[in-house]
Motif scaffolding. Structure first.
Motif, PDB file in Angstrom:
ATOM      1  N   ILE A  90     -14.306  12.991  -2.745  1.00 44.49           N
ATOM      2  CA  ILE A  90     -15.370  11.577  -3.326  1.00 44.49           C
ATOM      3  C   ILE A  90     -14.579  10.511  -2.655  1.00 44.49           C
ATOM      4  O   ILE A  90     -13.090  10.878  -2.341  1.00 44.49           O
ATOM      5  CB  ILE A  90     -15.334  11.511  -5.147  1.00 44.49           C
ATOM      6  CG1 ILE A  90     -15.401  13.046  -5.707  1.00 44.49           C
ATOM      7  CG2 ILE A  90     -15.603  10.024  -5.347  1.00 44.49           C
ATOM      8  CD1 ILE A  90     -17.011  12.575  -6.298  1.00 44.49           C
ATOM      9  N   SER A 111     -20.350   7.973  -8.113  1.00 44.47           N
ATOM     10  CA  SER A 111     -19.782   9.357  -8.340  1.00 44.47           C
ATOM     11  C   SER A 111     -20.967  10.414  -7.951  1.00 44.47           C
ATOM     12  O   SER A 111     -22.032   9.723  -7.173  1.00 44.47           O
ATOM     13  CB  SER A 111     -20.451   9.281  -9.712  1.00 44.47           C
ATOM     14  OG  SER A 111     -21.795   9.250 -10.164  1.00 44.47           O
ATOM     15  N   PRO A 112     -21.106  11.218  -7.941  1.00 43.33           N
ATOM     16  CA  PRO A 112     -22.186  11.995  -7.536  1.00 43.33           C
ATOM     17  C   PRO A 112     -23.874  11.473  -8.059  1.00 43.33           C
ATOM     18  O   PRO A 112     -25.036  11.787  -6.838  1.00 43.33           O
ATOM     19  CB  PRO A 112     -21.385  13.587  -7.753  1.00 43.33           C
ATOM     20  CG  PRO A 112     -20.079  13.534  -7.966  1.00 43.33           C
ATOM     21  CD  PRO A 112     -20.045  12.313  -8.849  1.00 43.33           C
ATOM     22  N   GLN A 113     -23.692  11.526  -8.829  1.00 48.55           N
ATOM     23  CA  GLN A 113     -25.055  10.597 -10.272  1.00 48.55           C
ATOM     24  C   GLN A 113     -25.536   8.930  -9.444  1.00 48.55           C
ATOM     25  O   GLN A 113     -26.212   8.261 -10.194  1.00 48.55           O
ATOM     26  CB  GLN A 113     -24.944  10.388 -11.129  1.00 48.55           C
ATOM     27  CG  GLN A 113     -25.365  11.675 -11.650  1.00 48.55           C
ATOM     28  CD  GLN A 113     -23.234  13.153 -11.379  1.00 48.55           C
ATOM     29  OE1 GLN A 113     -22.500  12.023 -11.526  1.00 48.55           O
ATOM     30  NE2 GLN A 113     -23.923  14.679 -10.874  1.00 48.55           N
ATOM     31  N   PHE A 165     -19.675  15.118 -14.107  1.00 48.33           N
ATOM     32  CA  PHE A 165     -18.228  14.552 -13.515  1.00 48.33           C
ATOM     33  C   PHE A 165     -17.216  13.667 -14.258  1.00 48.33           C
ATOM     34  O   PHE A 165     -16.021  13.820 -14.144  1.00 48.33           O
ATOM     35  CB  PHE A 165     -19.329  14.029 -12.712  1.00 48.33           C
ATOM     36  CG  PHE A 165     -18.063  13.352 -11.762  1.00 48.33           C
ATOM     37  CD1 PHE A 165     -17.867  13.278 -11.080  1.00 48.33           C
ATOM     38  CD2 PHE A 165     -17.957  11.931 -12.057  1.00 48.33           C
ATOM     39  CE1 PHE A 165     -16.888  12.077  -9.919  1.00 48.33           C
ATOM     40  CE2 PHE A 165     -17.119  10.978 -11.678  1.00 48.33           C
ATOM     41  CZ  PHE A 165     -16.572  10.732 -10.126  1.00 48.33           C
TER      42      PHE A 165
END
Lengths: 337, 337, 337, 337
Positions: A90, A111-113, A165
């Motif tokens: 990240i 975040s990955p989202q 996450f």
């Protein structure tokens, strides 16, 4: 509570709004938050029973979320979190003390989202305006007058990944979740505090089905009557009420959902909720047999994804706003703000 | 209700205050009334669910009450009342339409108990500010936000005589009263509406024991939670709380008593109460065996005359003679205002 | 209030229920009424702040309403009413004192709209169970615990005709009404008391479109929180909630509508409402431009006739003819019960 | 929260009462707890939103407290706590699983301040009576109907020493405290959860001035209106109300204090309170300049030690009751006072 979590609570939210005057009228005059500071075109607000300097920052710009800010569990936790995040790929930006009023050194990441986060440790305490020593603001001067920022509800394409996450990197624990008998996790209510949720993460319903969305931010009130009062205030101010009033099954929160007329961001004005004090709390699973009860225990019918006013969510990082748009270069963009 | 009463309701109260700015801050910002007009140094206010133009008028001057205003049951009733009062030796002043904002022709007189009354028939309706058609003001913008003026509580030397005047001349019916086994009437709750009282009249307790006094005016709220909210607002604004919160036995009202910091007039912020719909309602008699329950059913102990903060009352006519009775020229003074 | 009305208030309702045990569980255990007597298979109940012996009578039989009982304004008014009704072609049955517990001589008749009425003057006062002298029952022992029966809402084919009957024969005054710009009166809220309504009469919506129907009976609570409490009680007891919670625009009542599981009769558990004290109150007209606000000011959407759970109504006289109108012998049937 | 505390929450309280039937009527019918089990003359009760099998056990005997039961943070914490207590000279009794319904192995000990404690890890979950999945009991069937046991308030001669024991041995953190400018700690509000207090410990006021006393146990309600409702219930049941209603400054709790008629134990029925989510929370110090505000923010005056109904406290370990005395080592400790 999660005794090893890197973060200890949700601290504040910075929202971008295309009409900051309208948003101010909403949050200050109708919700009843106090304006406690301004800088660089940003306005800082707080609710009356908050410890920290602010819980909401408004910035003029296309509707979006600049960051959801979590407080670290200590200065050391903050440092360790940056290391851990980078170790997991990240991109982490470091933000110097003073970048926001009252705040010390902080980190920011997406975040990955697709949700923008900030984590800080040091934060100025709020000004003592009340004559009651353990309460900083004066209660009930205007509007529905909530006690404090309570939680956020965010949306993404894959809630199970989002939940992982939040759990693995930030220490949030699953308290309740929705998972049909033969299907994937649809939504999860998670916390690092004893609250039944500090964050809920759910699937962004079709046809949107995108990452990086905000469903609502939520302020908690002292009493359910405050939420009823909010209903009359909002109705007569022609603020859109999406759903209200009622009591959720999941979280047991008494709710009123409205839209900030300036930004379109949805805000939940609520009271009640539950607390979890057992370290071995078994997350409550809701499925197709009881989801209607879970969504609303007493009040108007509501199922997510049914196409009603509760469905659309606001993007955190708006496409139309190059300065706010994450892409490959999210960290760089973020740093450039 | 009294089907033959000359008057149909309590309409408004005009209070004199030595510090009109402080009184305005109290009534507008903390109680939450709306300012709806001004003339000749007077400020007119109303609560959100009132039909009429105003329910409170503030005038700068030594603490006093200019008049308690009752609405006549019709124009004919107003005329007949003037005749009847004069036939009973009461000096009646006639006040031309327009002497107060929105008001038609009116009469003014001082009762034998030294209270200044006004009776009118025509009154302008309040401005339609709410989007709700049967509600004129917007609810819950500020303060505790009552619905409407509800009743007054006045004091004198001989409550039985005062009760007789209200009954015989104005048509008020006794609903509840306090009379010890072998003693005179100490207090009476009376109404021309279905309310358990529009007016309470009680003995001005020793050592005051004077005529022409006001104990409190009272505004009713939608909900008991509004009264609790008022408590927090008033406490943090350093407004004196005389007694609160609690539920009276007599009248079943949920109460909070505070003092207007500008004038010293006591104001009851309350919710609840009872209604009487039976024409043969038998007045409830309270005596020495149950008066404590009657005074407070749930809440802080309170007995009138016990020397606490609830005892002192404000004079209606500050220029009155030492015995508390207005001098001969009071009506003239009144007319000359 | 109507100062010349033959009747002074709504006194009680006698309902027929196919499952009296289930209806008792509902009204006694969940609503919280007290059982105060039984005779001939009928069960008498009251709420805690009522003066009279009872406000509800349950009788086993096909779902229906035996009568809505109004109290006369005096014994003389009762006699005059019988004469007046007969003079207008209404069959009137005389019912001897004692036909119902605590009740004196009464009359019964069916209105042209097919609703069964009873009018009485004498009624025994309720037993003094409370230690509070002006309150007969103990509050809050069980259930939502309303204060008293408040109003009924009845349906028919021609509301304008129904309104005329209530006004001309019984003295009810129109307080609010719904009438589209170019259409007939759809519904009317009427009272002989200061309440914004003692009776509402509305069109029975298609496809039912029949006379002689009951939409709901309504009990009023001390506080909106009692209604919220009712919601949780009813939900967990698997009682059908038709609509709730919310605040009507018309009448300003905070509502929860449920169905008695024993009979299917709809019951409104509510708090708030308004009072009218002005004799020249101008009825509030609602039309197609504001009816949505009138129906629900804050809360779930609802429009009558939209086919939702609020639409179906129960028949008062189940033996009535297919058109919904009671046959000629209805009065006789009624008398023979 | 205290991330290293040996215990995670207050679980239940076992009270001895000379009149178990009267105590049952109070706790079951007026407070509204559910009876969930019985054994050996003990009755087990719970509130509707508790996870565990019970929160209150009643045992017949002279008024006293058998134990305040804390849940350990894990099985390992339970074992370590026993070792630690013994290392610090505290006699520890081991209690086998099954000694109380639903409970696993436990330890019992008496603190140096004379309070009897129990700590357990395993506890059966409560029966699922509600149709709402995350709530075990049905809400609002009877009485004021609290959600869960919230805290205890205990008294002793030296609060600073009592606070040190709770902090050093059990991990409780100081949240608020009373300490005059030049005096010792008078009272402390402490928690291992995020609640502003799970335990308050204060000086037993003169003339009592003894160790081992209980001031009150406290149940929390969903809403302040539930506490108001409790006031009416208790008053009409002739239960002694010690102080109510009002809002404390310290803890911000909305309170009603009553006495169980069976035992004389004081019970607080409350709503509201505060939560602490910051690990660096600075305890709020109250002193002689603000203690009146701290004791009561809005409501009846109250200062501890002023000789009013709030002063007397019940003993935990009555000397006259061998059946209620802890085992050999404890009695010795107790005797050694």
């Amino acid at each position: 509570m999660n005794r090893t979590a890197p973060v200890c609570k949700l601290g504040h939210v910075q929202l971008a709004t295309p009409d900051i005057d309208a948003s101010l009228r909403f949050f200050r005059d109708l919700v009843g938050l106090d304006v406690v500071g301004e800088d660089d075109g940003r306005v800082y607000l707080r609710a009356w029973n908050e410890v920290d300097h602010h819980s909401l920052v408004l910035r003029e710009g296309p509707t979006g979320v600049d960051h959801f800010a979590l407080r670290a569990s200590s200065a050391a936790h903050l440092d360790a979190l940056a290391v851990d995040l980078r170790a997991h790929g990240i991109a982490v930006d470091e933000v110097a003390a003073g970048a926001e009023l009252g705040q010390g050194d902080a980190i920011r990441f997406v975040s990955p989202q697709g949700h923008p986060w900030e984590v800080y440790w040091e934060m100025a305490k709020g000004r003592q305006d009340s004559h009651l020593l353990n309460q900083r603001g004066k209660a009930y001067l205007r509007g529905s007058s909530p006690m404090h920022l309570d939680h956020i509800n965010i949306a993404c394409v894959d809630p199970a990944a989002g939940e992982a996450f939040l759990a693995d990197r930030l220490g949030f624990l699953r308290r309740e979740y929705v998972q049909p008998t033969d299907g994937p996790v649809f939504a999860s209510w998670m916390s690092v505090t004893s609250q039944i949720h500090d964050i809920a993460i759910a699937m962004d319903p079709p046809p949107s089905l995108r990452d990086g969305r905000l469903h609502h931010i939520s302020y908690i009130h002292q009493d359910r009557s405050d939420v009823l009062r909010a209903g009359e205030i909002m109705r007569d101010a022609e603020v859109q009420i999406d759903l209200a009033p009622g009591k959720h099954g999941i979280s047991q929160a008494f709710f009123l959902y409205v839209k900030d007329p300036g930004s379109g961001h949805r805000v939940e004005l609520f009271a009640g909720g539950m607390h979890v004090f057992d370290p071995d709390w078994e997350p409550v699973r809701w499925d197709e047999t009881n989801i209607e009860t879970g969504m609303v225990w007493v009040g108007p019918d509501f199922l997510p994804g049914s196409g009603g006013p509760m469905d659309p969510t606001t993007p955190c990082l708006p496409e139309a706003d190059p300065a706010g748009r994450p892409a490959a270069g999210v960290a760089a963009t973020e740093a450039g703000r």
